[in-house]
Write a protein that holds these residues in place. Structure first.
Motif, PDB file in Angstrom:
ATOM      1  N   PHE A   1       9.804  -9.272  -5.646  1.00  0.00           N
ATOM      2  CA  PHE A   1       9.090  -7.969  -5.252  1.00  0.00           C
ATOM      3  C   PHE A   1       8.435  -8.438  -3.664  1.00  0.00           C
ATOM      4  O   PHE A   1       7.603  -7.589  -3.332  1.00  0.00           O
ATOM      5  CB  PHE A   1       7.883  -7.787  -6.075  1.00  0.00           C
ATOM      6  CG  PHE A   1       8.545  -7.273  -7.278  1.00  0.00           C
ATOM      7  CD1 PHE A   1       8.988  -6.234  -7.446  1.00  0.00           C
ATOM      8  CD2 PHE A   1       7.982  -7.943  -8.550  1.00  0.00           C
ATOM      9  CE1 PHE A   1       9.427  -5.757  -8.708  1.00  0.00           C
ATOM     10  CE2 PHE A   1       8.434  -7.445  -9.903  1.00  0.00           C
ATOM     11  CZ  PHE A   1       9.050  -6.140  -9.914  1.00  0.00           C
ATOM     12  N   GLN A   2       8.944  -9.581  -3.182  1.00  0.00           N
ATOM     13  CA  GLN A   2       8.600  -9.647  -1.490  1.00  0.00           C
ATOM     14  C   GLN A   2       7.185 -10.095  -1.448  1.00  0.00           C
ATOM     15  O   GLN A   2       6.784  -9.760  -0.227  1.00  0.00           O
ATOM     16  CB  GLN A   2       9.164  -8.386  -0.661  1.00  0.00           C
ATOM     17  CG  GLN A   2      10.694  -8.515  -0.813  1.00  0.00           C
ATOM     18  CD  GLN A   2      11.161  -7.416  -0.016  1.00  0.00           C
ATOM     19  OE1 GLN A   2      10.424  -6.617   0.617  1.00  0.00           O
ATOM     20  NE2 GLN A   2      12.494  -7.379   0.186  1.00  0.00           N
ATOM     21  N   VAL A   3       6.472 -10.483  -2.337  1.00  0.00           N
ATOM     22  CA  VAL A   3       5.148 -10.844  -2.204  1.00  0.00           C
ATOM     23  C   VAL A   3       5.213 -12.387  -1.478  1.00  0.00           C
ATOM     24  O   VAL A   3       4.495 -12.722  -0.629  1.00  0.00           O
ATOM     25  CB  VAL A   3       4.334 -11.013  -3.412  1.00  0.00           C
ATOM     26  CG1 VAL A   3       3.095 -11.624  -3.268  1.00  0.00           C
ATOM     27  CG2 VAL A   3       4.511  -9.491  -4.142  1.00  0.00           C
ATOM     28  N   LEU A   4       6.203 -13.166  -2.036  1.00  0.00           N
ATOM     29  CA  LEU A   4       6.545 -14.471  -1.351  1.00  0.00           C
ATOM     30  C   LEU A   4       7.666 -14.283  -0.735  1.00  0.00           C
ATOM     31  O   LEU A   4       8.602 -13.696  -0.965  1.00  0.00           O
ATOM     32  CB  LEU A   4       6.542 -15.535  -2.350  1.00  0.00           C
ATOM     33  CG  LEU A   4       5.126 -15.899  -2.888  1.00  0.00           C
ATOM     34  CD1 LEU A   4       5.199 -16.843  -4.055  1.00  0.00           C
ATOM     35  CD2 LEU A   4       4.007 -16.126  -2.080  1.00  0.00           C
ATOM     36  N   ASN A   5       7.885 -15.191   0.609  1.00  0.00           N
ATOM     37  CA  ASN A   5       9.222 -15.179   1.216  1.00  0.00           C
ATOM     38  C   ASN A   5       9.558 -16.665   1.297  1.00  0.00           C
ATOM     39  O   ASN A   5       8.961 -17.703   1.469  1.00  0.00           O
ATOM     40  CB  ASN A   5       8.844 -14.577   2.565  1.00  0.00           C
ATOM     41  CG  ASN A   5      10.036 -14.521   3.680  1.00  0.00           C
ATOM     42  OD1 ASN A   5      11.012 -15.043   3.152  1.00  0.00           O
ATOM     43  ND2 ASN A   5       9.656 -13.905   4.716  1.00  0.00           N
TER      44      ASN A   5
ATOM     45  N   LEU B   1       7.611 -12.883  -7.977  1.00  0.00           N
ATOM     46  CA  LEU B   1       6.901 -12.465  -6.330  1.00  0.00           C
ATOM     47  C   LEU B   1       7.855 -12.667  -5.584  1.00  0.00           C
ATOM     48  O   LEU B   1       7.663 -12.024  -4.392  1.00  0.00           O
ATOM     49  CB  LEU B   1       5.874 -14.078  -6.389  1.00  0.00           C
ATOM     50  CG  LEU B   1       4.733 -13.834  -7.294  1.00  0.00           C
ATOM     51  CD1 LEU B   1       3.780 -14.956  -7.016  1.00  0.00           C
ATOM     52  CD2 LEU B   1       3.862 -12.525  -7.070  1.00  0.00           C
TER      53      LEU B   1
END
Length: 95
Positions: free
Chosen positions: A31-35, A28
């Motif tokens: 894939f830059q879903v979470l930062n 995540l």
């Protein structure tokens, strides 16, 4: 003695869950879903890394690098699963 077996299996289940959480969290983040700039995500990521890095570092020292893919979590998952099988097959020793 049954309680010792159950405690060992519980610990293995907890390790299994932590490794899966680490794998999913790393995907995540990749894939830059979470930062990682989010405080909660950064704290969870740092906590899981602090728990698992001592185990991963020993595996990484033995396993060769494979095209940028980290195989340490897979090796630890297989080891946990194998240990669980050994404990369950020898459960008669705990009775």
């Amino acid at each position: 003695m049954t309680s010792i077996l159950q405690i060992l299996l519980l610990i293995l289940d907890l390790v299994w869950f932590l490794i899966l959480a680490h794998i999913i969290l790393s995907w995540l983040i990749a894939f830059q879903v979470l930062n990682l700039r989010q405080p909660l995500v950064a704290q969870v990521w740092d906590g899981i890394n602090r728990l698992l890095d001592p185990v991963y570092s020993r595996i990484r020292a033995v396993l060769p690098a494979v095209a940028g893919i980290d195989l340490a979590p897979l090796a630890v998952l297989l080891a946990v699963y194998a240990l669980r099988i050994v404990l369950q097959n020898n459960a008669a020793l705990f009775y």
